[in-house]
Write a protein that holds these residues in place. Structure first.
Motif, short mmCIF file in Angstrom:
data_model
loop_
_atom_site.label_atom_id
_atom_site.label_comp_id
_atom_site.label_asym_id
_atom_site.label_seq_id
_atom_site.Cartn_x
_atom_site.Cartn_y
_atom_site.Cartn_z
N LYS A 183 -9.47 -14.70 48.30
CA LYS A 183 -9.03 -16.07 48.63
C LYS A 183 -10.21 -17.03 48.55
O LYS A 183 -10.12 -18.11 47.94
N PHE A 213 -6.57 -14.84 42.27
CA PHE A 213 -5.20 -14.95 42.80
C PHE A 213 -4.47 -13.62 42.66
O PHE A 213 -3.74 -13.20 43.57
N TYR A 216 -5.89 -11.19 45.17
CA TYR A 216 -5.51 -11.66 46.51
C TYR A 216 -4.06 -11.30 46.78
O TYR A 216 -3.70 -10.84 47.88
N ALA A 217 -3.20 -11.48 45.77
CA ALA A 217 -1.78 -11.14 45.92
C ALA A 217 -1.60 -9.65 46.16
O ALA A 217 -0.82 -9.22 47.02
N SER A 220 -2.27 -8.64 49.70
CA SER A 220 -1.54 -9.40 50.72
C SER A 220 -0.35 -8.61 51.28
O SER A 220 0.09 -7.61 50.69
N LYS A 224 4.14 -12.19 51.30
CA LYS A 224 3.29 -13.25 50.73
C LYS A 224 2.96 -13.01 49.26
O LYS A 224 2.42 -13.89 48.58
N GLN A 225 3.30 -11.83 48.76
CA GLN A 225 2.84 -11.46 47.43
C GLN A 225 3.43 -12.29 46.30
O GLN A 225 2.71 -12.71 45.38
N ARG A 228 1.83 -15.63 45.74
CA ARG A 228 0.44 -15.52 45.31
C ARG A 228 0.32 -15.00 43.88
O ARG A 228 -0.58 -15.42 43.14
N GLU A 231 0.88 -17.97 41.82
CA GLU A 231 -0.31 -18.81 41.67
C GLU A 231 -1.17 -18.31 40.50
O GLU A 231 -1.75 -19.12 39.77
#
Length: 271
Positions: A183, A213, A216-217, A220, A224-225, A228, A231
């Motif tokens: 992030k 991104f 990060y996904a 997660s 939330k995946q 993300r 993104e």
């Protein structure tokens, strides 16, 4: 005899250096200011800047307000610069401009002040506070001397300073990515794109936004995946739109495809 010669040679050297030293010290304390100035200028012309500097400094009070003071001060400033004592030189060049604002050398000395600030800028891995000060000094010079012959050099110095700061910021973003702070990495790489819009590395920074991104996904919580991964997809579309000929498109496409597949899988799981 051999032992004596070993002792004799260093002794002679010591005596000669002491003699030279005492002669210079006598000159420093001399009351003959005109002779001291002549010798100081000789030292300066011979590039013996340390000795010239000492004599100029001792002469400052005697020549202040005279017709020779400006030339003395001008050489005094450069005697620091040529010794690479840029901190002292910057101070003296600035003082010169304040003392002789109408001098034909004022423009030059103001540029030299900014140049000294540039010289004080450290390597990129260190704190860049001095580099920001250098940019401010150089930009002020450019703004106040629009017709100066030094503008090209001043702009070049600013470019070098900015590249140094960019490199430091890019290394910080890379570190975030390497230690798994994805992030923070995405924020850092986005900041690089916004801060350095003329950078030659913009498409690489955008690739790293995509990768950040994506990673990060992956790390997660499931709820939330999807947003993300989305993104990462959006970041890929931006890369493709703004730099369609980027050499990083092929690598970026891999993360785009992976992100799209993950989004499909997550949606199927929610059916």
């Amino acid at each position: 005899m051999r032992k004596f010669s070993f002792l004799f040679i260093p002794l002679i050297t010591l005596l000669l250096s002491s003699s030279c030293k005492s002669a210079h010290e006598k000159l420093l304390s001399s009351k003959d200011v005109n002779y001291k100035l002549t010798v100081a200028n000789q030292y300066y012309d011979q590039k013996k800047y340390f000795k010239a500097n000492e004599l100029y400094e001792s002469l400052m009070p005697a020549f202040r307000g005279t017709k020779n003071y400006e030339e003395l001060y001008y050489r005094y400033c450069y005697s620091f610069y040529y010794q690479e004592d840029y901190l002292s030189a910057s101070y003296q060049f600035k003082n010169f401009v304040e003392a002789f604002p109408k001098s034909t050398r004022a423009d030059e000395c103001e540029f030299m002040y900014a140049t000294c600030m540039y010289k004080l800028s450290p390597k990129f891995s260190l704190d860049q506070g001095s580099t920001y000060k250098a940019i401010d000094a150089l930009q002020t010079y450019i703004n106040t001397h629009p017709g100066s012959k030094n503008l090209t050099e001043a702009n070049n110095y600013i470019d070098i300073c900015r590249a140094k700061i960019e490199k430091k910021d890019a290394n910080a973003a890379k570190l975030y990515y390497n230690i798994g702070q994805y992030k923070a990495a995405s924020v850092a790489y986005k900041s690089l794109i916004q801060t350095y819009p003329e950078s030659k590395a913009l498409d690489f920074y955008q690739l790293m936004v995509i990768k950040s991104f994506y990673e990060y996904a992956r790390s997660s919580y499931k709820e939330k995946q999807e947003e993300r991964f989305a993104e990462a997809v959006n970041a890929y579309n931006e890369l493709k739109e703004y730099t369609p000929n980027s050499g990083y498109l092929k690598e970026a496409e891999k993360y785009y495809t992976l992100s799209q597949n993950n989004i499909k899988q997550l949606r199927n799981e929610h059916k």
